[in-house]
Design a protein around this motif. Structure first.
Motif, PDB file in Angstrom:
ATOM      1  N   VAL A 115       9.619   8.163  -6.642  1.00 40.02           N
ATOM      2  CA  VAL A 115      10.381   6.940  -6.897  1.00 40.02           C
ATOM      3  C   VAL A 115      10.683   6.346  -5.530  1.00 40.02           C
ATOM      4  O   VAL A 115      11.528   6.869  -4.792  1.00 40.02           O
ATOM      5  CB  VAL A 115      11.675   7.239  -7.670  1.00 40.02           C
ATOM      6  N   PHE A 116       9.962   5.278  -5.169  1.00 41.88           N
ATOM      7  CA  PHE A 116      10.027   4.820  -3.778  1.00 41.88           C
ATOM      8  C   PHE A 116      11.432   4.376  -3.379  1.00 41.88           C
ATOM      9  O   PHE A 116      11.792   4.414  -2.212  1.00 41.88           O
ATOM     10  CB  PHE A 116       8.987   3.723  -3.508  1.00 41.88           C
ATOM     11  N   GLN A 117      12.262   3.971  -4.358  1.00 44.69           N
ATOM     12  CA  GLN A 117      13.628   3.546  -4.015  1.00 44.69           C
ATOM     13  C   GLN A 117      14.489   4.710  -3.529  1.00 44.69           C
ATOM     14  O   GLN A 117      15.550   4.500  -2.961  1.00 44.69           O
ATOM     15  CB  GLN A 117      14.312   2.897  -5.219  1.00 44.69           C
ATOM     16  N   ARG A 118      14.019   5.959  -3.742  1.00 44.34           N
ATOM     17  CA  ARG A 118      14.818   7.126  -3.336  1.00 44.34           C
ATOM     18  C   ARG A 118      14.069   8.019  -2.347  1.00 44.34           C
ATOM     19  O   ARG A 118      14.415   9.185  -2.177  1.00 44.34           O
ATOM     20  CB  ARG A 118      15.220   7.927  -4.578  1.00 44.34           C
ATOM     21  N   ILE A 119      13.065   7.494  -1.700  1.00 42.60           N
ATOM     22  CA  ILE A 119      12.267   8.297  -0.775  1.00 42.60           C
ATOM     23  C   ILE A 119      13.110   8.757   0.418  1.00 42.60           C
ATOM     24  O   ILE A 119      13.879   7.986   0.992  1.00 42.60           O
ATOM     25  CB  ILE A 119      11.042   7.487  -0.293  1.00 42.60           C
ATOM     26  N   GLY A 120      12.970  10.030   0.775  1.00 40.62           N
ATOM     27  CA  GLY A 120      13.652  10.583   1.943  1.00 40.62           C
ATOM     28  C   GLY A 120      12.658  11.130   2.942  1.00 40.62           C
ATOM     29  O   GLY A 120      11.444  11.082   2.731  1.00 40.62           O
ATOM     30  N   GLU A 121      13.171  11.699   4.027  1.00 41.10           N
ATOM     31  CA  GLU A 121      12.286  12.176   5.083  1.00 41.10           C
ATOM     32  C   GLU A 121      11.397  13.318   4.611  1.00 41.10           C
ATOM     33  O   GLU A 121      10.258  13.465   5.072  1.00 41.10           O
ATOM     34  CB  GLU A 121      13.079  12.593   6.326  1.00 41.10           C
ATOM     35  N   GLU A 122      11.869  14.142   3.660  1.00 38.99           N
ATOM     36  CA  GLU A 122      11.027  15.225   3.161  1.00 38.99           C
ATOM     37  C   GLU A 122       9.870  14.689   2.324  1.00 38.99           C
ATOM     38  O   GLU A 122       8.782  15.267   2.308  1.00 38.99           O
ATOM     39  CB  GLU A 122      11.858  16.223   2.361  1.00 38.99           C
ATOM     40  N   ASP A 123      10.106  13.592   1.613  1.00 42.31           N
ATOM     41  CA  ASP A 123       9.012  12.964   0.860  1.00 42.31           C
ATOM     42  C   ASP A 123       7.935  12.448   1.809  1.00 42.31           C
ATOM     43  O   ASP A 123       6.739  12.532   1.520  1.00 42.31           O
ATOM     44  CB  ASP A 123       9.542  11.811   0.007  1.00 42.31           C
ATOM     45  N   LEU A 124       8.363  11.908   2.943  1.00 44.29           N
ATOM     46  CA  LEU A 124       7.388  11.480   3.942  1.00 44.29           C
ATOM     47  C   LEU A 124       6.580  12.673   4.427  1.00 44.29           C
ATOM     48  O   LEU A 124       5.341  12.639   4.447  1.00 44.29           O
ATOM     49  CB  LEU A 124       8.084  10.823   5.140  1.00 44.29           C
ATOM     50  N   ALA A 125       7.282  13.737   4.831  1.00 44.96           N
ATOM     51  CA  ALA A 125       6.619  14.881   5.445  1.00 44.96           C
ATOM     52  C   ALA A 125       5.726  15.640   4.473  1.00 44.96           C
ATOM     53  O   ALA A 125       4.630  16.089   4.852  1.00 44.96           O
ATOM     54  CB  ALA A 125       7.656  15.825   6.050  1.00 44.96           C
ATOM     55  N   MET A 126       6.157  15.775   3.229  1.00 46.71           N
ATOM     56  CA  MET A 126       5.453  16.630   2.283  1.00 46.71           C
ATOM     57  C   MET A 126       4.465  15.881   1.399  1.00 46.71           C
ATOM     58  O   MET A 126       3.539  16.496   0.849  1.00 46.71           O
ATOM     59  CB  MET A 126       6.469  17.360   1.400  1.00 46.71           C
ATOM     60  N   GLY A 149       0.806  -1.211   0.000  1.00 46.80           N
ATOM     61  CA  GLY A 149       0.000   0.000   0.000  1.00 46.80           C
ATOM     62  C   GLY A 149       0.840   1.261   0.000  1.00 46.80           C
ATOM     63  O   GLY A 149       0.533   2.234  -0.706  1.00 46.80           O
ATOM     64  N   LEU A 150       1.922   1.262   0.768  1.00 47.52           N
ATOM     65  CA  LEU A 150       2.807   2.423   0.831  1.00 47.52           C
ATOM     66  C   LEU A 150       3.507   2.621  -0.507  1.00 47.52           C
ATOM     67  O   LEU A 150       3.667   3.756  -0.983  1.00 47.52           O
ATOM     68  CB  LEU A 150       3.822   2.219   1.954  1.00 47.52           C
ATOM     69  N   ARG A 151       3.923   1.520  -1.139  1.00 47.13           N
ATOM     70  CA  ARG A 151       4.570   1.626  -2.444  1.00 47.13           C
ATOM     71  C   ARG A 151       3.603   2.178  -3.492  1.00 47.13           C
ATOM     72  O   ARG A 151       3.960   3.051  -4.283  1.00 47.13           O
ATOM     73  CB  ARG A 151       5.094   0.258  -2.886  1.00 47.13           C
ATOM     74  N   LEU A 152       2.368   1.675  -3.490  1.00 51.58           N
ATOM     75  CA  LEU A 152       1.380   2.157  -4.455  1.00 51.58           C
ATOM     76  C   LEU A 152       1.059   3.629  -4.238  1.00 51.58           C
ATOM     77  O   LEU A 152       0.897   4.389  -5.201  1.00 51.58           O
ATOM     78  CB  LEU A 152       0.100   1.325  -4.346  1.00 51.58           C
ATOM     79  N   LEU A 153       0.991   4.056  -2.971  1.00 54.66           N
ATOM     80  CA  LEU A 153       0.728   5.458  -2.681  1.00 54.66           C
ATOM     81  C   LEU A 153       1.877   6.332  -3.164  1.00 54.66           C
ATOM     82  O   LEU A 153       1.661   7.394  -3.761  1.00 54.66           O
ATOM     83  CB  LEU A 153       0.498   5.650  -1.182  1.00 54.66           C
ATOM     84  N   ALA A 154       3.116   5.893  -2.916  1.00 57.19           N
ATOM     85  CA  ALA A 154       4.286   6.648  -3.377  1.00 57.19           C
ATOM     86  C   ALA A 154       4.277   6.790  -4.889  1.00 57.19           C
ATOM     87  O   ALA A 154       4.502   7.882  -5.441  1.00 57.19           O
ATOM     88  CB  ALA A 154       5.573   5.966  -2.901  1.00 57.19           C
ATOM     89  N   GLU A 155       4.015   5.713  -5.588  1.00 59.27           N
ATOM     90  CA  GLU A 155       3.995   5.751  -7.045  1.00 59.27           C
ATOM     91  C   GLU A 155       2.866   6.639  -7.549  1.00 59.27           C
ATOM     92  O   GLU A 155       3.031   7.376  -8.530  1.00 59.27           O
ATOM     93  CB  GLU A 155       3.855   4.334  -7.600  1.00 59.27           C
ATOM     94  N   ARG A 156       1.718   6.584  -6.883  1.00 63.72           N
ATOM     95  CA  ARG A 156       0.581   7.426  -7.287  1.00 63.72           C
ATOM     96  C   ARG A 156       0.912   8.898  -7.123  1.00 63.72           C
ATOM     97  O   ARG A 156       0.400   9.763  -7.873  1.00 63.72           O
ATOM     98  CB  ARG A 156      -0.641   7.053  -6.436  1.00 63.72           C
ATOM     99  N   LEU A 157       1.770   9.240  -6.172  1.00 65.73           N
ATOM    100  CA  LEU A 157       2.164  10.626  -5.929  1.00 65.73           C
ATOM    101  C   LEU A 157       3.374  11.045  -6.756  1.00 65.73           C
ATOM    102  O   LEU A 157       3.899  12.145  -6.585  1.00 65.73           O
ATOM    103  CB  LEU A 157       2.462  10.820  -4.439  1.00 65.73           C
ATOM    104  N   GLY A 158       3.829  10.158  -7.646  1.00 60.36           N
ATOM    105  CA  GLY A 158       4.957  10.490  -8.514  1.00 60.36           C
ATOM    106  C   GLY A 158       6.313  10.344  -7.864  1.00 60.36           C
ATOM    107  O   GLY A 158       7.313  10.869  -8.389  1.00 60.36           O
TER     108      GLY A 158
END
Length: 557
Positions: free
Chosen positions: A272-283, A261-270
């Protein structure tokens, strides 16, 4: 978001004379050596090791409190076929802790249900009506996460009915706690936990306690650090050594993409889940996960995190709810900003305001006006309110002064919630307005490092990022460049809102800065932050404008 600040609101530090020598000694870049010195980590390997310990070492040194009962009782209660109910909260920390508790119980073969209250109709905490329904439907074990510490009266009946109650929380206790009626309470704030213990969010408390008491295999627990990272960043808890280690390893787990679910949400938001950082989480990710509890039911977020049936459908629902939240929040911020500016008020009530977004709106207004803000709106037969205060102010202490007029209240030092009967609102409003207007706001200077952007490249900034994850208590380094009258300002994009400011031949990207610069024609300098961006599979270093510094003396350190 970019902002204008006065020169006396920042403290400029310059690289120390021996920064180049330190860089040679450590075999690192000058910018990395300068940031180390700025944070007091440059001359001591011991200090640097304390800043970033291994997770196992940090957990071994952790003290969650002097009332920790150990894990044997919960291990004995969690057996195959036992009926467990997990009672959680509607923010990201609550849904992450709920998901972790559900997965733990399932791993033991238990039959698990979970319940999270409706923010607008019920509000925070344990609700007697729902507890009655839970007991009526059958429950052999009640696990409460991210709430429950103060719900002594309600949970006393559960214990009296012979149902074991375990509470994992991090909210501040006020007076007696559920421990006094026979519930097991794991809350570092209620048990004199150490500095790292009281910094943990509720998901962190639950995860760390499970790890220290070996309630699950180590690898099973490490795979669920993604939930801990989400909750830690979402709750804006201070990133001390343990929380940094938890977020660092949690980000690694998120990047592996195992939580569907987290991977699908990341991809839906554009993303690249392999490079997600703390700002991607927060924003990106956290606002979507929070939107469910604000405008719908938090169960939507739990379904995404647990990867339940039709996960993609629930992901789309989160994205839709977040768009609605953004629209409503923006409209409400504009409306309330006008009232605050015109009347110099701290406490406001709106009869048509959506209760679910008040906390995020209050946070934005508190930051924007640098003053405590309390907002309230009707929710059923009561008024529900939220209080946000600047650093150095204690929200819990403020609400304690009006406790006798409130139906319920609680929270943290900088954020608290409350409910009040409509007939008592005038009294609460008057007393809160007086208290908040008397608050003395401590002026926190923004620490920045004077450093030219042309001396920073991709490799050197990657070194700096090893000091992360960044967040509350471990802020991302901000840099400063003086405006020497030769900065070139050009439009960026076609909508007229963005600009680039050229400093030393390097463009600083000023998103939504055109209007601000029009009102500040001759800035003293620029506060900026390097960012590693990815475009079409290629990494690139960008320099993003964070503050425009206008008149007023700049403090030098």
């Amino acid at each position: 978001m970019i902002d204008i600040c006065a020169g006396d609101e920042i403290r400029v530090r310059y690289p120390e004379e021996d920064a180049s020598t330190l860089a040679l000694t450590l075999g690192c870049s000058r910018i990395f050596a300068s940031v180390l010195q700025m944070r007091g980590l440059g001359c001591s390997e011991k200090a640097r090791a304390k800043h970033r310990p291994g997770l196992r070492l940090a957990l071994e040194e952790l003290f969650l409190g002097n009332e920790d009962p150990g894990g044997e009782g919960l291990r004995a209660a969690l057996r195959e076929g036992v009926r467990v109910v997990v009672y959680g909260d509607y923010d990201v920390d609550g849904v992450a802790a709920t998901s972790l508790a559900v997965e733990l119980c399932l791993s033991y073969g238990a039959e698990v249900r979970y319940y999270i209250p409706h923010r607008r109709l019920q509000g925070y905490g344990i609700h007697e009506e729902m507890i009655g329904r839970i007991l009526q439907m059958g429950c052999d074990l009640l696990l409460v996460v991210d709430c429950g510490t103060r719900d002594r009266k309600i949970l006393e009946g559960v214990v009296a009915a012979g149902v074991p109650v375990w509470v994992f929380d991090h909210h501040l206790p006020e007076g007696s706690t559920v421990r006094d009626v026979g519930a097991v309470l794991i809350n570092p704030h209620a048990s004199n936990g150490d500095e790292e213990g009281v910094r943990l969010c509720a998901t962190g408390v639950l995860w760390a306690w499970l790890f220290r008491n070996a309630l699950a295999p180590e690898e099973w627990l490490r795979e669920r650090l993604d939930l801990v990272a989400l909750a830690t960043v979402a709750d804006c808890v201070s990133l001390g050594p343990l929380n940094r280690a938890l977020v660092f390893e949690g980000l690694e787990r998120i990047r592996q993409g195992r939580r569907v679910g987290l991977r699908l949400l990341a991809e839906r938001l554009g993303l690249v889940f392999q490079r997600i950082g703390e700002e991607d989480l927060a924003m990106k990710l956290i606002p979507c996960l929070n939107a469910a509890g604000r405008l719908d039911l938090a169960d939507v977020s739990v379904r995404v995190l647990l990867g339940e049936k039709d996960t993609l459908q629930w992901v789309e629902r989160l994205v839709e709810l977040n768009r609605k939240r953004q629209y409503l929040s923006g409209r409400l911020v504009d409306e309330i900003s006008t009232a605050i500016s015109a009347e110099e008020r701290h406490v406001l009530r709106g009869n048509e305001w959506p209760v679910g977004i008040l906390s995020s709106v209050a946070s934005r207004l508190c930051s924007q006006f640098r003053r405590p803000i309390a907002l309230a709106a009707p929710a059923g037969e009561v008024l529900r309110g939220t209080l946000r205060v600047p650093g150095g102010v204690d929200a819990v202490a403020i609400l304690r002064n009006v406790e006798e007029h409130l139906l319920e209240w609680g929270g943290h030092r900088q954020a608290a919630g409350f409910s009040v009967a409509p007939e008592r609102w005038n009294v609460v409003e008057e007393r809160l307005e007086y208290s908040l207007s008397e608050v003395k706001i401590q002026k926190d200077l923004l620490e920045v490092l004077a450093f030219p952007p042309q001396e920073i490249d991709m490799a050197s900034w990657r070194e700096v990022e090893t000091l992360g994850p960044f967040g509350m208590g471990n802020p991302r380094p901000l840099l400063y460049a003086e405006n020497k009258g030769v900065s070139s300002i050009r439009p960026l994009g076609g909508n007229g809102r963005h600009v680039t400011v050229e400093v030393g031949g390097v463009p600083l990207l000023g998103f939504n800065a055109a209007k601000l610069l029009a009102g500040c024609p001759n800035p003293r300098g620029w506060v900026y932050a390097p960012r590693i961006d990815h475009w079409r599979g290629q990494a690139r270093l960008q320099f993003v404008l964070e503050r425009i510094v206008h008149s007023g003396g700049v403090e030098h350190a």
